[in-house]
Design a protein around this motif. Structure first.
Motif, PDB file in Angstrom:
ATOM      1  N   GLY A  65      36.413  44.786  44.019  1.00 50.63           N
ATOM      2  CA  GLY A  65      36.432  43.599  44.875  1.00 50.63           C
ATOM      3  C   GLY A  65      36.014  42.319  44.176  1.00 50.63           C
ATOM      4  O   GLY A  65      36.195  41.229  44.739  1.00 50.63           O
ATOM      5  N   PHE A  66      35.446  42.455  42.969  1.00 50.98           N
ATOM      6  CA  PHE A  66      35.004  41.277  42.224  1.00 50.98           C
ATOM      7  C   PHE A  66      35.538  41.347  40.795  1.00 50.98           C
ATOM      8  O   PHE A  66      35.835  42.431  40.285  1.00 50.98           O
ATOM      9  CB  PHE A  66      33.478  41.193  42.223  1.00 50.98           C
ATOM     10  CG  PHE A  66      32.891  41.020  43.601  1.00 50.98           C
ATOM     11  CD1 PHE A  66      32.631  39.753  44.104  1.00 50.98           C
ATOM     12  CD2 PHE A  66      32.616  42.123  44.401  1.00 50.98           C
ATOM     13  CE1 PHE A  66      32.092  39.597  45.378  1.00 50.98           C
ATOM     14  CE2 PHE A  66      32.088  41.971  45.676  1.00 50.98           C
ATOM     15  CZ  PHE A  66      31.819  40.704  46.165  1.00 50.98           C
ATOM     16  N   HIS A  67      35.642  40.172  40.175  1.00 52.88           N
ATOM     17  CA  HIS A  67      36.250  40.099  38.841  1.00 52.88           C
ATOM     18  C   HIS A  67      35.460  40.897  37.808  1.00 52.88           C
ATOM     19  O   HIS A  67      36.029  41.656  37.028  1.00 52.88           O
ATOM     20  CB  HIS A  67      36.362  38.629  38.405  1.00 52.88           C
ATOM     21  CG  HIS A  67      36.972  38.457  37.049  1.00 52.88           C
ATOM     22  ND1 HIS A  67      38.288  38.769  36.768  1.00 52.88           N
ATOM     23  CD2 HIS A  67      36.429  38.034  35.864  1.00 52.88           C
ATOM     24  CE1 HIS A  67      38.545  38.536  35.491  1.00 52.88           C
ATOM     25  NE2 HIS A  67      37.438  38.098  34.925  1.00 52.88           N
ATOM     26  N   ASP A  68      34.132  40.741  37.799  1.00 53.23           N
ATOM     27  CA  ASP A  68      33.274  41.458  36.859  1.00 53.23           C
ATOM     28  C   ASP A  68      31.841  41.449  37.391  1.00 53.23           C
ATOM     29  O   ASP A  68      31.573  40.949  38.494  1.00 53.23           O
ATOM     30  CB  ASP A  68      33.343  40.845  35.453  1.00 53.23           C
ATOM     31  CG  ASP A  68      33.047  39.340  35.463  1.00 53.23           C
ATOM     32  OD1 ASP A  68      32.472  38.850  36.462  1.00 53.23           O
ATOM     33  OD2 ASP A  68      33.392  38.655  34.482  1.00 53.23           O
ATOM     34  N   LEU A  69      30.915  41.994  36.606  1.00 52.55           N
ATOM     35  CA  LEU A  69      29.517  42.067  37.032  1.00 52.55           C
ATOM     36  C   LEU A  69      28.896  40.677  37.169  1.00 52.55           C
ATOM     37  O   LEU A  69      28.022  40.467  38.009  1.00 52.55           O
ATOM     38  CB  LEU A  69      28.709  42.900  36.033  1.00 52.55           C
ATOM     39  CG  LEU A  69      29.059  44.394  35.951  1.00 52.55           C
ATOM     40  CD1 LEU A  69      28.199  45.091  34.899  1.00 52.55           C
ATOM     41  CD2 LEU A  69      28.886  45.077  37.308  1.00 52.55           C
ATOM     42  N   ASN A  70      29.350  39.749  36.366  1.00 50.54           N
ATOM     43  CA  ASN A  70      28.803  38.399  36.459  1.00 50.54           C
ATOM     44  C   ASN A  70      29.181  37.734  37.787  1.00 50.54           C
ATOM     45  O   ASN A  70      28.371  37.015  38.385  1.00 50.54           O
ATOM     46  CB  ASN A  70      29.294  37.537  35.301  1.00 50.54           C
ATOM     47  CG  ASN A  70      28.568  36.209  35.216  1.00 50.54           C
ATOM     48  OD1 ASN A  70      27.336  36.162  35.113  1.00 50.54           O
ATOM     49  ND2 ASN A  70      29.312  35.106  35.295  1.00 50.54           N
ATOM     50  N   GLN A 102      20.832  40.048  38.142  1.00 53.49           N
ATOM     51  CA  GLN A 102      20.188  38.806  37.748  1.00 53.49           C
ATOM     52  C   GLN A 102      19.049  39.065  36.761  1.00 53.49           C
ATOM     53  O   GLN A 102      18.914  38.355  35.757  1.00 53.49           O
ATOM     54  CB  GLN A 102      19.661  38.079  38.986  1.00 53.49           C
ATOM     55  CG  GLN A 102      20.755  37.455  39.838  1.00 53.49           C
ATOM     56  CD  GLN A 102      20.220  36.826  41.109  1.00 53.49           C
ATOM     57  OE1 GLN A 102      19.081  37.092  41.525  1.00 53.49           O
ATOM     58  NE2 GLN A 102      21.028  35.989  41.746  1.00 53.49           N
ATOM     59  N   TYR A 103      18.253  40.103  37.036  1.00 54.93           N
ATOM     60  CA  TYR A 103      17.145  40.441  36.145  1.00 54.93           C
ATOM     61  C   TYR A 103      17.670  40.841  34.763  1.00 54.93           C
ATOM     62  O   TYR A 103      17.155  40.382  33.731  1.00 54.93           O
ATOM     63  CB  TYR A 103      16.328  41.589  36.736  1.00 54.93           C
ATOM     64  CG  TYR A 103      15.233  42.073  35.813  1.00 54.93           C
ATOM     65  CD1 TYR A 103      13.974  41.475  35.837  1.00 54.93           C
ATOM     66  CD2 TYR A 103      15.462  43.126  34.928  1.00 54.93           C
ATOM     67  CE1 TYR A 103      12.963  41.909  34.982  1.00 54.93           C
ATOM     68  CE2 TYR A 103      14.459  43.566  34.068  1.00 54.93           C
ATOM     69  CZ  TYR A 103      13.220  42.951  34.100  1.00 54.93           C
ATOM     70  OH  TYR A 103      12.232  43.367  33.243  1.00 54.93           O
TER      71      TYR A 103
END
Length: 309
Positions: A65-70, A102-103
């Motif tokens: 559902g999202f481009h990548d982890l970022n 984020q961490y």
């Protein structure tokens, strides 16, 4: 009331019986936990208090559902929580997923935690504990999968099922449950036992039995030695209902078939009789014609020679 204390060897003997019984009801094939370290943590957040199948579906939906982890890291909680609707605690899972990313990015400037594999158990625990939103289950599941540590990761559902079996005392906390459960099995059996215990704890047919708020444990405690027989009795309840339903359905079908056959026979008997009567009449009509002698043609008489003259 605290559960009765028994020796480690007795615990392991009981757990062997439990494993043998659980293997008959559930698949003994271990799920494939071969993801990178960071993805293992994210998958563990999806896995908590649900089945492996649902966790895999949710985790795949998250990555697809999202481009990548970022992109997941910079997304809002509301954008992420829609992925977790089918496994519950959607907002809490979304928050933890984003916090872990984020961490990791702030500390490593990338999404790579593979160096964790080279650390000792103590070092890895220390590093993971810095991620404040990790639950005891996620932390212990990651250590078991990544380092092969001797642990039995416990979430709330596994905690309740373990108390019901007598593997843990009623006052055991989620923070200490994994450490307490590991004494029940050998290190080599821990991954399989963890998998089967999850199957048991997340079995929808048994949810009411493990709801300790509505179905409290006996006041005098639970005897672990009785766990195999108690579990078999619990398995038999829903299965017997299913069998009765199947038997009733089969009997109903058989009786309906018998009735249909009987009505067909009743309807067909007069028809056959009529057909037989018709065939007899036809035969009777044809018989006289068949017995009549064949007609002979009249041969003209030859004129004699004397008559010609």
């Amino acid at each position: 009331m605290v559960a009765k204390k028994i020796s480690t060897s007795d615990k392991q003997a009981v757990c062997k019986k439990l494993i043998a019984s659980l293997k008959k009801r559930y698949s003994a094939t271990l799920p494939k936990y071969d993801r990178p370290v960071l993805e293992t943590i994210l998958h563990a957040i999806c896995l908590e208090n649900t089945t492996n199948e649902k966790a895999d579906e949710v985790f795949d939906a998250l990555l697809d559902g999202f481009h990548d982890l970022n992109e997941i890291r910079v997304s809002t909680i509301s954008e992420l929580e829609s992925v977790f609707v089918n496994v519950g605690d959607a907002e809490w899972r979304a928050y933890r997923i984003r916090t872990v990313l984020q961490y990791t990015f702030d500390k490593e400037f990338c999404f790579d935690l593979e160096m964790l594999r080279k650390k000792t158990l103590e070092q890895a625990q220390k590093q993971l504990s810095r991620m404040k939103t990790l639950t005891p289950f996620v932390l212990n599941h990651t250590l078991q999968v990544v380092l092969g540590s001797h642990l039995v990761p416990a979430d709330e559902k596994i905690l309740n099922a373990s108390k019901w079996l007598g593997l843990l005392p009623e006052d055991e906390s989620i923070e200490t449950a994994s450490e307490s459960l590991k004494s029940s099995v050998r290190k080599t059996d821990a991954p399989l036992f963890s998998h089967l215990l999850r199957c048991l704890a997340t079995d929808e047919e048994l949810a009411a039995d493990f709801d300790l708020a509505k179905n409290p444990l006996p006041e005098d405690g639970v005897d672990l030695m009785d766990a195999p027989s108690r579990m078999e009795d619990m398995f038999a309840k829903p299965l017997s209902k299913q069998k009765k339903k199947v038997v009733k359905k089969k009997k109903a079908k058989a009786s309906s078939k018998t009735k249909k056959t009987a009505t067909k026979v009743k309807k067909k008997v007069p028809a056959k009789t009529k057909a037989a009567d018709k065939s007899v009449k036809k035969t009777a009509k044809k018989t006289p014609a068949a017995k009549r002698p064949a007609t002979t043609k009249k041969v003209p008489k030859k004129k004699s020679s004397s008559s010609k003259k």
